[in-house]
Design an enzyme around this catalytic site. Sequence first.
Site: not given
Length: 374
Positions: A23-24, A26-28, A30, A47, A143
Amino acid sequence: MEEFDYEEVVKATENFNPRKMIGKGSHGVVYEGVVVKDSIKRMVAIKKPSEGLEDNSKLENEIQVLTSLGQNPHVVNLIGTTRYDKNKKKLIVMDLMANGTLHDMLHENKTPPTWPKRVEMAMQIARSVQFLHGEKPVVIHRDIKSSNILFDSQWNAKLADFGLAVRGVDSLSQPAGTIGYLDPCYTTPDKLSTKNDIFSFGVVLLEMVSGRKAIDVCKTPSSLVEWAMRLIEQKLFKEICDGRVAVPDNMVATVSYLLRCAARCVSENEDERPSARDVVLGMERCFVERVSRFLPSWKCVLVWLRKKIVISVGVQSHERRIRCIAEEEGEEDDAVSSANKVSITIRQVLAHVTFDSHEFNCCQTVSHQTRFGQ
């Protein structure tokens, strides 16, 4: 919460091998990996900040929020952290959600979810929001969206990614979220409230029922909320439902309820939006009522069971079992003679029932003539 050695995390992810990336945001980024604790292997998600991202505040915020939360079956569980550079930045180690995101399930998978599964997911997500809003001080996620709803190995939905979450109503936090899910009323810091999450949850509900993305520039209107609200106002509920999977007759009313609930959640008037607690209670009441209406009465059940029960163990096995007990107690003759009078509990009865679908349907007291909007 555990503190992991950085070398342990590097080994678990094969030095953050791109093949391990799951996973990807905006701030990390995984990664999946395997850590060993007390000789027990455990699958985890790790993460770390995105490459080149100097601001690690969202990841630090996620750690703080998750650390403050108690265990809940509808929120991704934080296992621990690790420091990885001279600036003491941290990585997050969490339970691995092996079955991807709700976004993938709805928009990427070849087989769309069934309607019973959608209803189950709606309830699980609602309970996750209720849990956050019931904290003291309150936690506002900010979010909530389909890509932040993950599934564990048992396909239970859990809310994840707390990088934007805030504890308490912080009037200094600038508005944040994802376009399509972001509450249009949340325009200034002083507009922060739990109702912002309720709006986002309503969008997710519409997304689950329709199978349509929150924003789709290939469609007119591109906004899911705008498109769905027009149809809901006209009570054209069937037009909103995901056409890839037919809605069973006995679920029409339940799906209609979900759409009406979603409409309240995305209302332009914040005061008309329900609380997360009201959403959960309303869903429970709706689902229980629908199930009870489709169950035959106990009288019908008992009459039907008298004719159709099939017990997997026959009279001879009953005799053998009773004979063994009787031999121990020295009352073999009396026990065997009463073999045909063995009593069983309702739980045992239902566990060994062979159903005849035609006769069972004849017992139902509600017609399958139900239609959307009725």
